[in-house]
Design a protein around this motif. Sequence first.
Motif, PDB file in Angstrom:
ATOM      1  N   GLU A 169      -9.851  -1.156   0.306  1.00 38.58           N
ATOM      2  CA  GLU A 169     -11.254  -1.031  -0.376  1.00 38.58           C
ATOM      3  C   GLU A 169     -12.383  -1.018   0.931  1.00 38.58           C
ATOM      4  O   GLU A 169     -12.098  -2.021   1.594  1.00 38.58           O
ATOM      5  CB  GLU A 169     -11.756  -1.587  -1.268  1.00 38.58           C
ATOM      6  CG  GLU A 169     -11.252  -1.740  -2.595  1.00 38.58           C
ATOM      7  CD  GLU A 169     -11.540  -2.296  -3.714  1.00 38.58           C
ATOM      8  OE1 GLU A 169     -12.633  -3.330  -3.504  1.00 38.58           O
ATOM      9  OE2 GLU A 169     -11.326  -2.033  -4.865  1.00 38.58           O
ATOM     10  N   ILE A 193      -1.135  -1.492  -4.266  1.00 44.94           N
ATOM     11  CA  ILE A 193      -2.460  -1.737  -3.752  1.00 44.94           C
ATOM     12  C   ILE A 193      -3.113  -0.601  -2.907  1.00 44.94           C
ATOM     13  O   ILE A 193      -2.692   0.049  -2.786  1.00 44.94           O
ATOM     14  CB  ILE A 193      -2.271  -2.987  -2.819  1.00 44.94           C
ATOM     15  CG1 ILE A 193      -1.932  -2.828  -1.391  1.00 44.94           C
ATOM     16  CG2 ILE A 193      -1.810  -4.218  -3.507  1.00 44.94           C
ATOM     17  CD1 ILE A 193      -1.887  -3.912  -0.311  1.00 44.94           C
ATOM     18  N   THR A 194      -4.627  -0.945  -3.009  1.00 52.04           N
ATOM     19  CA  THR A 194      -5.426   0.143  -2.369  1.00 52.04           C
ATOM     20  C   THR A 194      -6.376  -0.567  -1.438  1.00 52.04           C
ATOM     21  O   THR A 194      -6.981  -1.424  -1.864  1.00 52.04           O
ATOM     22  CB  THR A 194      -5.967   0.979  -3.356  1.00 52.04           C
ATOM     23  OG1 THR A 194      -6.472   2.301  -2.466  1.00 52.04           O
ATOM     24  CG2 THR A 194      -6.996   0.272  -3.987  1.00 52.04           C
ATOM     25  N   GLY A 236       2.224   2.133  -3.337  1.00 52.01           N
ATOM     26  CA  GLY A 236       1.121   2.337  -4.299  1.00 52.01           C
ATOM     27  C   GLY A 236       0.714   1.431  -5.172  1.00 52.01           C
ATOM     28  O   GLY A 236       0.085   1.441  -6.339  1.00 52.01           O
ATOM     29  N   TYR A 271      -8.161  -5.482   0.203  1.00 48.52           N
ATOM     30  CA  TYR A 271      -7.349  -4.834  -0.524  1.00 48.52           C
ATOM     31  C   TYR A 271      -7.375  -5.075  -1.995  1.00 48.52           C
ATOM     32  O   TYR A 271      -7.729  -6.295  -2.398  1.00 48.52           O
ATOM     33  CB  TYR A 271      -5.702  -5.205  -0.166  1.00 48.52           C
ATOM     34  CG  TYR A 271      -5.484  -4.748   1.253  1.00 48.52           C
ATOM     35  CD1 TYR A 271      -4.803  -3.449   1.450  1.00 48.52           C
ATOM     36  CD2 TYR A 271      -5.731  -5.676   2.480  1.00 48.52           C
ATOM     37  CE1 TYR A 271      -4.772  -3.025   2.576  1.00 48.52           C
ATOM     38  CE2 TYR A 271      -5.469  -5.220   3.694  1.00 48.52           C
ATOM     39  CZ  TYR A 271      -5.081  -3.851   3.854  1.00 48.52           C
ATOM     40  OH  TYR A 271      -4.320  -3.389   4.960  1.00 48.52           O
ATOM     41  N   THR A 277      -3.824  -2.064  -7.705  1.00 52.83           N
ATOM     42  CA  THR A 277      -3.647  -0.965  -8.504  1.00 52.83           C
ATOM     43  C   THR A 277      -3.132  -1.040  -9.932  1.00 52.83           C
ATOM     44  O   THR A 277      -2.666  -2.207 -10.231  1.00 52.83           O
ATOM     45  CB  THR A 277      -2.948   0.262  -7.881  1.00 52.83           C
ATOM     46  OG1 THR A 277      -1.696   0.078  -7.706  1.00 52.83           O
ATOM     47  CG2 THR A 277      -3.593   0.428  -6.404  1.00 52.83           C
ATOM     48  N   ASP A 278      -3.236  -0.201 -10.679  1.00 57.45           N
ATOM     49  CA  ASP A 278      -2.654  -0.231 -12.103  1.00 57.45           C
ATOM     50  C   ASP A 278      -1.228  -0.513 -12.083  1.00 57.45           C
ATOM     51  O   ASP A 278      -0.768  -0.936 -12.691  1.00 57.45           O
ATOM     52  CB  ASP A 278      -3.171   1.073 -13.066  1.00 57.45           C
ATOM     53  CG  ASP A 278      -4.678   0.985 -13.332  1.00 57.45           C
ATOM     54  OD1 ASP A 278      -5.433  -0.120 -13.309  1.00 57.45           O
ATOM     55  OD2 ASP A 278      -5.247   1.998 -13.693  1.00 57.45           O
ATOM     56  N   THR A 279      -0.369   0.581 -10.967  1.00 56.71           N
ATOM     57  CA  THR A 279       0.645   0.485 -11.008  1.00 56.71           C
ATOM     58  C   THR A 279       1.196  -1.126 -10.530  1.00 56.71           C
ATOM     59  O   THR A 279       2.171  -1.648 -10.881  1.00 56.71           O
ATOM     60  CB  THR A 279       1.175   1.514  -9.923  1.00 56.71           C
ATOM     61  OG1 THR A 279       0.825   2.783 -10.358  1.00 56.71           O
ATOM     62  CG2 THR A 279       2.721   1.346  -9.468  1.00 56.71           C
ATOM     63  N   GLU A 334       0.722  -1.262   0.070  1.00 58.99           N
ATOM     64  CA  GLU A 334      -0.044   0.042   0.035  1.00 58.99           C
ATOM     65  C   GLU A 334       0.891   1.208  -0.091  1.00 58.99           C
ATOM     66  O   GLU A 334       0.692   2.115  -0.910  1.00 58.99           O
ATOM     67  CB  GLU A 334      -0.634  -0.070   1.211  1.00 58.99           C
ATOM     68  CG  GLU A 334      -1.768   1.218   1.179  1.00 58.99           C
ATOM     69  CD  GLU A 334      -2.866   0.961   2.502  1.00 58.99           C
ATOM     70  OE1 GLU A 334      -3.442   2.304   2.766  1.00 58.99           O
ATOM     71  OE2 GLU A 334      -2.538   0.263   3.231  1.00 58.99           O
TER      72      GLU A 334
END
Length: 218
Positions: free
Chosen positions: A56, A53-54, A51, A66, A69-71, A48
């Motif tokens: 939810e 994962i994010t 950057g 979790y 992400t696009d990254t 996290e």
Amino acid sequence: MSIRYGLLALLESGPRYGSQLRTEFESRTGATWPLNIGQVYTTLQRLERDGLITPEGGGDAKQQLYAITDTGRRELGEWFARPVDRTQPARDELAIKLAMAVGTPGVDVSEIIQAQRRHTLTAMQGYTRLKARALAAGPDTSDEMAWLLVLEQLIFFAEAENRWLDHCEARLVRYAKDRRGGVGAAGTRPGPTAGPDDPPDEAADHATTAARRSETAP
């Protein structure tokens, strides 16, 4: 690093709780490398932070979903495409043990090799039985296929280690014979050094074969 990317790979299929990730990681690998739940949450915090994962929804860490992400997807794709680096191998306890045993007074290197061979053969037999059961039962799911691949890697590794132990034993027999014959003594010129693929001399070969037969005899 493999845990980091392993969790990312599992999140590629959809959001997960930390406890789900632990269960699915162990299911995919047959619990060969069990995860501590604290290790999972620590890794998720780092993912996290970076950057990848994010979170939810709400809730504390244990009830937090979790998502990748696009990254994170880009980094996961790069990991899959990048070969595993073998130029910086991890420390191997057995190799270090044998390296330290050679030349240490009072240590019988042959006994170390014999004990390790027995252990490695026992482990290999156990993995082979697990493989036979896995093949008899399927594999019908991706998790079962993943576990079969891990099992086969463990079997191949054990086979390679056993061959290396045979080579070490033969090499040490030849070394002892050369020392008794005065090879390498002051004022003498040592002969060519055998490579890892060179056949051992006759005495070493007989010693290795006899040892292997005594270990595998029922």
